[in-house]
Motif scaffolding. Structure first.
Motif, PDB file in Angstrom:
ATOM      1  N   ALA A   1       0.818  -1.217   0.000  1.00  0.00           N
ATOM      2  CA  ALA A   1       0.000   0.000   0.000  1.00  0.00           C
ATOM      3  C   ALA A   1       0.849   1.263   0.000  1.00  0.00           C
ATOM      4  CB  ALA A   1      -0.926  -0.004   1.214  1.00  0.00           C
ATOM      5  N   TYR A   2       2.166   1.131  -0.166  1.00  0.00           N
ATOM      6  CA  TYR A   2       3.048   2.294  -0.035  1.00  0.00           C
ATOM      7  C   TYR A   2       3.780   2.614  -1.345  1.00  0.00           C
ATOM      8  CZ  TYR A   2       2.239   1.877   4.960  1.00  0.00           C
ATOM      9  OH  TYR A   2       1.639   1.825   6.197  1.00  0.00           O
ATOM     10  N   LEU A   3       4.041   3.929  -1.520  1.00  0.00           N
ATOM     11  CA  LEU A   3       4.879   4.436  -2.594  1.00  0.00           C
ATOM     12  C   LEU A   3       6.044   5.191  -1.985  1.00  0.00           C
ATOM     13  CD1 LEU A   3       2.098   5.800  -4.982  1.00  0.00           C
ATOM     14  CD2 LEU A   3       3.709   3.969  -5.554  1.00  0.00           C
ATOM     15  N   PHE A   4       7.169   5.234  -2.694  1.00  0.00           N
ATOM     16  CA  PHE A   4       8.359   5.907  -2.205  1.00  0.00           C
ATOM     17  C   PHE A   4       8.858   6.851  -3.299  1.00  0.00           C
ATOM     18  CE2 PHE A   4       7.910   1.937  -0.054  1.00  0.00           C
ATOM     19  CZ  PHE A   4       8.293   2.171   1.265  1.00  0.00           C
ATOM     20  N   ASP A   5       9.162   8.109  -2.919  1.00  0.00           N
ATOM     21  CA  ASP A   5       9.642   9.062  -3.920  1.00  0.00           C
ATOM     22  C   ASP A   5      11.167   9.062  -3.976  1.00  0.00           C
ATOM     23  OD1 ASP A   5      10.565  10.612  -1.796  1.00  0.00           O
ATOM     24  OD2 ASP A   5       8.957  12.098  -1.932  1.00  0.00           O
ATOM     25  N   GLN A   6      11.705   9.961  -4.798  1.00  0.00           N
ATOM     26  CA  GLN A   6      13.153  10.001  -5.014  1.00  0.00           C
ATOM     27  C   GLN A   6      13.916  10.356  -3.751  1.00  0.00           C
ATOM     28  OE1 GLN A   6      12.498  12.807  -8.217  1.00  0.00           O
ATOM     29  NE2 GLN A   6      13.564  11.468  -9.649  1.00  0.00           N
TER      30      GLN A   6
ATOM     31  N   GLN B   1      -4.529   3.639  -7.906  1.00  0.00           N
ATOM     32  CA  GLN B   1      -4.729   3.756  -9.358  1.00  0.00           C
ATOM     33  C   GLN B   1      -6.214   3.616  -9.715  1.00  0.00           C
ATOM     34  OE1 GLN B   1      -2.342   4.810 -11.116  1.00  0.00           O
ATOM     35  NE2 GLN B   1      -3.275   4.747 -13.144  1.00  0.00           N
ATOM     36  N   TYR B   2      -7.041   4.375  -8.999  1.00  0.00           N
ATOM     37  CA  TYR B   2      -8.499   4.402  -9.246  1.00  0.00           C
ATOM     38  C   TYR B   2      -9.126   3.016  -9.108  1.00  0.00           C
ATOM     39  CZ  TYR B   2      -6.523   8.500 -11.544  1.00  0.00           C
ATOM     40  OH  TYR B   2      -5.787   9.611 -11.834  1.00  0.00           O
ATOM     41  N   GLY B   3      -8.536   2.177  -8.260  1.00  0.00           N
ATOM     42  CA  GLY B   3      -9.082   0.847  -8.032  1.00  0.00           C
ATOM     43  C   GLY B   3      -8.432  -0.244  -8.841  1.00  0.00           C
ATOM     44  N   ALA B   4      -7.419   0.106  -9.643  1.00  0.00           N
ATOM     45  CA  ALA B   4      -6.756  -0.897 -10.488  1.00  0.00           C
ATOM     46  C   ALA B   4      -5.662  -1.652  -9.746  1.00  0.00           C
ATOM     47  CB  ALA B   4      -6.170  -0.231 -11.730  1.00  0.00           C
ATOM     48  N   LEU B   5      -5.425  -1.319  -8.475  1.00  0.00           N
ATOM     49  CA  LEU B   5      -4.434  -2.020  -7.660  1.00  0.00           C
ATOM     50  C   LEU B   5      -5.158  -2.729  -6.515  1.00  0.00           C
ATOM     51  CD1 LEU B   5      -1.728   0.804  -7.412  1.00  0.00           C
ATOM     52  CD2 LEU B   5      -1.664  -1.220  -8.880  1.00  0.00           C
ATOM     53  N   PRO B   6      -5.811  -3.831  -6.794  1.00  0.00           N
ATOM     54  CA  PRO B   6      -6.622  -4.471  -5.743  1.00  0.00           C
ATOM     55  C   PRO B   6      -5.806  -4.998  -4.580  1.00  0.00           C
ATOM     56  CG  PRO B   6      -6.429  -5.906  -7.651  1.00  0.00           C
ATOM     57  CD  PRO B   6      -5.849  -4.592  -8.055  1.00  0.00           C
ATOM     58  N   PHE B   7      -4.522  -5.298  -4.822  1.00  0.00           N
ATOM     59  CA  PHE B   7      -3.682  -5.857  -3.759  1.00  0.00           C
ATOM     60  C   PHE B   7      -2.457  -4.988  -3.499  1.00  0.00           C
ATOM     61  CE2 PHE B   7      -5.292  -9.284  -6.628  1.00  0.00           C
ATOM     62  CZ  PHE B   7      -6.452  -9.558  -5.899  1.00  0.00           C
ATOM     63  N   GLY B   8      -2.530  -3.735  -3.905  1.00  0.00           N
ATOM     64  CA  GLY B   8      -1.393  -2.844  -3.724  1.00  0.00           C
ATOM     65  C   GLY B   8      -0.374  -3.018  -4.835  1.00  0.00           C
ATOM     66  N   HIS B   9       0.813  -2.466  -4.586  1.00  0.00           N
ATOM     67  CA  HIS B   9       1.874  -2.487  -5.599  1.00  0.00           C
ATOM     68  C   HIS B   9       2.675  -3.787  -5.519  1.00  0.00           C
ATOM     69  CE1 HIS B   9       1.282   1.799  -6.569  1.00  0.00           C
ATOM     70  NE2 HIS B   9       1.011   1.926  -5.284  1.00  0.00           N
TER      71      HIS B   9
ATOM     72  N   GLY C   1      -4.970  -7.522 -11.535  1.00  0.00           N
ATOM     73  CA  GLY C   1      -4.204  -7.731 -10.308  1.00  0.00           C
ATOM     74  C   GLY C   1      -3.223  -6.627  -9.977  1.00  0.00           C
ATOM     75  N   GLY C   2      -3.312  -5.513 -10.680  1.00  0.00           N
ATOM     76  CA  GLY C   2      -2.411  -4.399 -10.415  1.00  0.00           C
ATOM     77  C   GLY C   2      -1.140  -4.437 -11.226  1.00  0.00           C
ATOM     78  N   LEU C   3      -1.029  -5.409 -12.154  1.00  0.00           N
ATOM     79  CA  LEU C   3       0.191  -5.528 -12.951  1.00  0.00           C
ATOM     80  C   LEU C   3      -0.050  -5.513 -14.451  1.00  0.00           C
ATOM     81  CD1 LEU C   3       2.319  -8.200 -11.016  1.00  0.00           C
ATOM     82  CD2 LEU C   3       2.589  -5.714 -11.043  1.00  0.00           C
ATOM     83  N   VAL C   4      -1.209  -5.999 -14.901  1.00  0.00           N
ATOM     84  CA  VAL C   4      -1.430  -6.196 -16.323  1.00  0.00           C
ATOM     85  C   VAL C   4      -2.751  -5.546 -16.740  1.00  0.00           C
ATOM     86  CG1 VAL C   4      -1.638  -7.896 -18.171  1.00  0.00           C
ATOM     87  CG2 VAL C   4      -0.203  -8.392 -16.191  1.00  0.00           C
ATOM     88  N   PRO C   5      -2.756  -4.764 -17.844  1.00  0.00           N
ATOM     89  CA  PRO C   5      -4.023  -4.200 -18.336  1.00  0.00           C
ATOM     90  C   PRO C   5      -4.897  -5.298 -18.934  1.00  0.00           C
ATOM     91  CG  PRO C   5      -2.104  -3.079 -19.291  1.00  0.00           C
ATOM     92  CD  PRO C   5      -1.610  -4.331 -18.652  1.00  0.00           C
ATOM     93  N   ILE C   6      -6.162  -5.306 -18.553  1.00  0.00           N
ATOM     94  CA  ILE C   6      -7.106  -6.265 -19.115  1.00  0.00           C
ATOM     95  C   ILE C   6      -8.524  -5.755 -18.880  1.00  0.00           C
ATOM     96  CG2 ILE C   6      -7.054  -7.640 -16.983  1.00  0.00           C
ATOM     97  CD1 ILE C   6      -7.726 -10.114 -18.690  1.00  0.00           C
ATOM     98  N   GLY C   7      -9.385  -5.980 -19.845  1.00  0.00           N
ATOM     99  CA  GLY C   7     -10.800  -5.701 -19.706  1.00  0.00           C
ATOM    100  C   GLY C   7     -11.584  -6.923 -20.127  1.00  0.00           C
ATOM    101  N   ALA C   8     -12.824  -7.026 -19.639  1.00  0.00           N
ATOM    102  CA  ALA C   8     -13.665  -8.164 -19.995  1.00  0.00           C
ATOM    103  C   ALA C   8     -15.109  -7.704 -20.077  1.00  0.00           C
ATOM    104  CB  ALA C   8     -13.517  -9.286 -18.972  1.00  0.00           C
ATOM    105  N   THR C   9     -15.808  -8.176 -21.095  1.00  0.00           N
ATOM    106  CA  THR C   9     -17.224  -7.883 -21.259  1.00  0.00           C
ATOM    107  C   THR C   9     -17.973  -9.209 -21.243  1.00  0.00           C
ATOM    108  OG1 THR C   9     -16.655  -5.981 -22.629  1.00  0.00           O
ATOM    109  CG2 THR C   9     -18.940  -6.729 -22.685  1.00  0.00           C
ATOM    110  N   LEU C  10     -18.807  -9.392 -20.231  1.00  0.00           N
ATOM    111  CA  LEU C  10     -19.596 -10.603 -20.070  1.00  0.00           C
ATOM    112  C   LEU C  10     -20.996 -10.342 -20.609  1.00  0.00           C
ATOM    113  CD1 LEU C  10     -17.297 -10.564 -17.875  1.00  0.00           C
ATOM    114  CD2 LEU C  10     -18.753 -12.084 -16.513  1.00  0.00           C
TER     115      LEU C  10
END
Length: 936
Positions: free
Chosen positions: A119-124, A135-143, A344-353
């Protein structure tokens, strides 16, 4: 950008001067003045250049240019600077999105994060931030979730092909099967894509091919992505208009309004292929409909043969504490869209059911996407579903439990500051904190303006990031709503940290101390002591509008960074460099806004109501802006005035300068005035008073005009020539000497014509005007009169500011955004009337030259002494340019007045008569805002 060659520029300029000024040019060195290009038509030239070159052209491009060779060099330099912009320290700023980078920098949230962990980010700098934006909900398990990386590494180990279309993909098939097992009943097929927007595009195509209908219905404030179809369905015109959207066939109804949905479908029977709706509006401000809305929508759609598309790109896969938000109502959509969390916070994917009925051969064989359904994304999706369902859905339980905790904590903050936090809403880990859009609790405060404009959440997010090391963000379509979307595995301790940080932030915000709030952002540290809540300053409340008052407006802006502190006194706590940074942060951040609204009642009983519209650019910033941008800002201000019913709009300070004296803003829907005519009246009345009160006579004075070739300066020359026996006309030192002298000679010739137009006019016996009449009576021609006056030293034409030392009564009427005068060069006991805004002379003269009297020119006492607002003015007074706008409104028949480069002497006299008629008068004299006591 393709740079124009010198020959290109010469050809363009040749055509331009021929078309606009009916002048022939062979490419040789010619003074711009010889083409008739003056300070007014220069604005047109700059605008034309900007359109042709395709690059920003600053409004002051021609300030130091006098001839064609200088113009060609200036254009060459401009193109070189555009091509060789200073390299950014960060390639992203330079090559990806410099405009967004500038916006992030302005808000002080331009971080470069170099590491992410959970759940953490680190800057320079190694500073750690708790990321509850995810990331607007795209990181369900953090980084960098370990389980998702393991799934990707397993793919590498077993070497399943990632891309193998159009062959059968094992992993994407398994992911589709698993999704359908978990999804609401009735869904039969899965079409993969690469993002949420693409998933929506798939849904729209499915609906159209399945129903044979072409129209799509969606909701206001809804958000479905930024590709053409998805953006057409999105309910925010601001994101659509630049791209010629929405496409035909897209309509909107209110979110949560079943009656509106029923009416829309009934109004166009058999027309709508689909109704697309979010379970909870995310970017629209985390808005929830009443329970039962989705179920009712399904019933209505089924009745009309319209497919229900539930967009769960944000809400789906655990965000609300359930795998699918629509499950809470037992809804079975015809089509369901997913994305964000599925990777899962790593790969772009969309699905339409979709259901059996929504699918078909035409779609299946005509739709494809090169990267969709690849094995890499599918493996990440399978691992994501495994984590979400593991241990009997323990993660979902965590979302429900901790989401309820956050909701309760945020509600406690709202209860503590109900005037500031208007609502807390959402479910699970999809929460929104809505801040007030009411300005009344904090008038004359920039945070209050941000609230009114629906932008307060941006400043809260900046404070949280810089001071509390917590990363949150506003919603896209609701800048007053702060979204909280933590990773689904966020711990209780982390939720406590965020709730505590937000409580501290809102406490500081509630103090209404913009300066303290902003200083904390700059210094990246909390205030040393929590300020006591400041009492809301009293603000005049206009009486009810009965329609009898003529409406007017006045455009204004901070003259410099200190102008911000004049309006919002809490900024006094900032150091000078901090105030400058605040000014830079505010520039253009907010659209023109109404600073105050004031009622004016004339001595005749006539009434006017005026809006003082603030533009968040200083004079220097306006001057440096590209011409098109500056005019765009001013046109927005005029449009706001028009929407609020103004029939006349005044232009204050640099709004007049950058618009060519208002000429570039003229339009048929509202009248304009620069206010320069009454500024001249008030300035000459002030000087008459000073000369009289000092016990001197005009025939003992030498008068000087700095900025003598400008609109106000030229008119002051005429009036001073009727009083003083000797005049010093000081022009623009940036002009080539010959051109500068020619401009001053043109003013001098006008002065001669003015004097001879009515020789019987009452003037001082020894005045220059009287001398002109005398010379003319002896048979001298106007040119001979001028020669005689110059030869005798009675008239001095110069571009040197040092010549001001020759005058003991000076009018400063320049448009230069800076200080021109050297106090050490002023004549002893000189009087300076400074009508320039910004000022032409610094306040330091009070200490360095106590014998010199500087009076604030153009200050007018208003009938009834209303308070205009916190603009550096004493209550009951206004600047003369403001007063002219009021006078024209009170007269009830406003016309375009005092526009352009030259003022009409008849209009100046009319303004003087109107002032007397309506009870306007010269204010008590002030110097740098402080009262002046005159002694004979």
């Amino acid at each position: 950008m393709i740079a124009k060659s010198r020959s290109d520029v010469v050809a363009w300029l040749t055509a331009y001067v021929h078309e606009r000024h009916q002048a022939a040019w062979a490419g040789d060195r010619v003074a711009l003045a010889d083409f008739g290009i003056d300070s007014l038509s220069a604005v047109d030239l700059v605008c034309a250049l900007e359109r042709w070159l395709g690059i920003p052209v600053p409004t002051d491009l021609l300030s130091g240019v006098t001839d064609t060779h200088g113009l060609l060099q200036a254009i060459a330099d401009l193109q070189r600077r555009a091509a060789e912009r200073l390299p950014s320290e960060r390639a992203w700023e330079k090559h990806v999105n410099p405009y967004l980078a500038a916006k992030l920098k302005q808000l002080k949230i331009d971080r470069t994060f170099v590491r992410g962990e959970g759940a953490y980010l680190f800057d320079q700098e190694g500073r750690r931030y708790l990321d509850f934006m995810a990331q607007y909900g795209a990181l369900p398990f953090g980084h960098h979730p370990q389980e998702i990386w393991q799934a990707i590494q397993a793919l590498h180990a077993d070497a399943e092909p990632v891309f193998c279309q159009p062959s059968i993909s094992h992993s994407s098939g398994e992911l589709a099967k698993r999704l359908l097992e978990l999804a609401p009943p009735g869904l039969r097929y899965v079409t993969f894509s690469n993002s949420g927007a693409e998933a929506v595009e798939v849904a729209l195509k499915l609906a159209r091919q399945a129903t044979g209908r072409m129209r799509i219905l969606s909701t206001h404030r809804g958000f479905h992505g930024k590709t053409f179809g998805a953006l057409s369905a999105t309910g925010n015109p601001d994101y659509q208009a630049p791209f010629g959207l929405p496409l035909d066939g897209f309509d909107k109804v209110g979110f949560g309004d079943i009656a509106a949905l029923e009416a829309a479908l009934a109004c166009r029977p058999g027309s709508y292929a689909a109704f697309i709706v979010e379970a909870i509006q995310g970017e629209g401000g985390v808005r929830m409909a009443e329970p039962g809305y989705l179920r009712a929508a399904k019933e209505v759609c089924a009745r009309h043969g319209t497919l229900l598309v539930v967009d769960e790109v944000q809400t789906g896969l655990g965000r609300t504490g359930a795998l699918f938000a629509c499950e809470t109502e037992g809804v079975e959509p015809d089509i369901l869209t997913l994305a964000k969390a599925l990777g899962g916070g790593l790969v772009p994917i969309g699905a339409t059911l979709c259901s059996e009925g929504a699918y078909g051969e035409r779609f299946a064989l005509k739709h494809s996407s090169t990267f969709a359904g690849n094995a890499l994304a599918a493996r990440a999706g399978l691992a994501t579903l495994d984590l979400l369902t593991r241990n009997d859905g323990a993660l979902l339980q965590n979302v429900r439990r901790e989401g309820q905790y956050l909701l309760e904590r945020f509600e406690a903050i709202r209860a503590r500051h109900p005037w500031l936090v208007s609502e807390v809403r959402g479910r699970g880990f999809m929460l929104g904190i809505s801040f007030t859009t009411e300005r009344a609790p904090w008038p004359e405060n920039f945070l209050g303006i941000a609230a009114q404009e629906g932008e307060l959440a941006q400043f809260v997010a900046s404070y949280l990031l810089n001071v509390e090391n917590v990363r949150l963000a506003p919603t896209l379509n609701g800048g007053n709503v702060l979204r909280v979307q933590p990773p689904l595995n966020a711990t209780h301790e982390q939720c406590v940290m965020v709730a505590d940080a937000l409580a501290r932030t809102v406490d500081v915000l509630a103090s209404r101390q913009t300066g303290i709030f902003y200083r904390a952002i700059l210094r990246r540290e909390a205030p040393p002591a929590l300020p006591a809540p400041a009492a809301a300053p009293s603000s005049p409340v206009p009486t009810a509008d009965d329609g009898r008052a003529t409406r007017f407006a006045f455009l204004m802006h901070p003259l410099d960074e200190a102008g911000y502190a004049e309006y919002d006194t809490s900024l006094d706590s900032l150091e000078r460099d901090e105030l400058r940074e605040f000014s830079e942060s505010m520039t253009g951040l907010l659209d023109p806004v109404v600073g105050t609204t004031v009622d004016i009642e004339s001595a005749t009983g006539a009434r006017a109501r005026g809006d003082f519209i603030m533009i968040s650019h200083t004079a220097a910033q306006l001057k440096q802006m590209p011409q098109s941008e500056a005019l765009d800002v001013l046109n927005k201000g005029v449009a706001l005035a028009r929407r609020r019913g103004a029939s006349i709009v005044g232009l204050g300070a640099y709004t007049s300068v950058v618009s060519g004296g208002g000429a570039r803003l003229v339009n048929p829907t509202v009248k304009l005035t620069s206010g320069n005519s009454y500024t001249v009246v008030s300035a000459i009345e002030a000087l008459d008073l000073v000369v009289q009160r000092h016990g001197h006579r005009w025939d003992e004075r030498t008068a000087g005009v700095v900025g003598a070739a400008g609109a106000i300066g030229a008119c002051m020359v005429m009036l001073l020539s009727e009083r003083a026996p000797r005049l010093v006309l000081i022009g623009n030192p940036a002009h080539e000497p010959a051109i500068g002298r020619e401009r001053l000679l043109a003013i001098a010739r006008s002065m001669v014509r003015h004097a001879l137009a009515d020789p019987s006019r009452g003037v001082e016996p020894a005045s220059l005007a009287a001398q002109i009449v005398e010379h003319s009576a002896s048979g001298a021609t106007p040119e001979e009169v001028l020669l005689a006056l110059e030869s005798s030293g009675r008239l001095i034409l110069t571009a040197s500011i040092q010549a001001a030392a020759m005058a003991d009564v000076i009018v400063a009427a320049t448009s230069f955004p800076g200080q021109l005068f050297n106090p050490d060069l002023m004549a002893r006991n000189a009087v300076i009337c400074d009508v320039s805004r910004p000022r032409s002379i610094g306040e330091s003269i009070l200490q360095r030259r106590p014998d010199v009297l500087v009076i604030d020119g153009g200050i007018v006492a208003l009938p009834g002494r209303p308070r205009i607002g916190p603009y550096g003015l004493e209550d009951g007074t206004s600047y003369a340019c403001m007063a002219e706008t009021m006078l024209l409104a009170l007269e009830g028949d406003p016309q375009d007045t005092s526009l352009g480069h030259a003022l009409d002497a008849a209009e100046v006299q009319r303004q003087q008569r109107l002032a007397r008629k309506h009870g306007f008068s010269l204010s008590s004299l002030r110097s740098f805002g402080r009262p002046v006591k005159l002694e004979a």
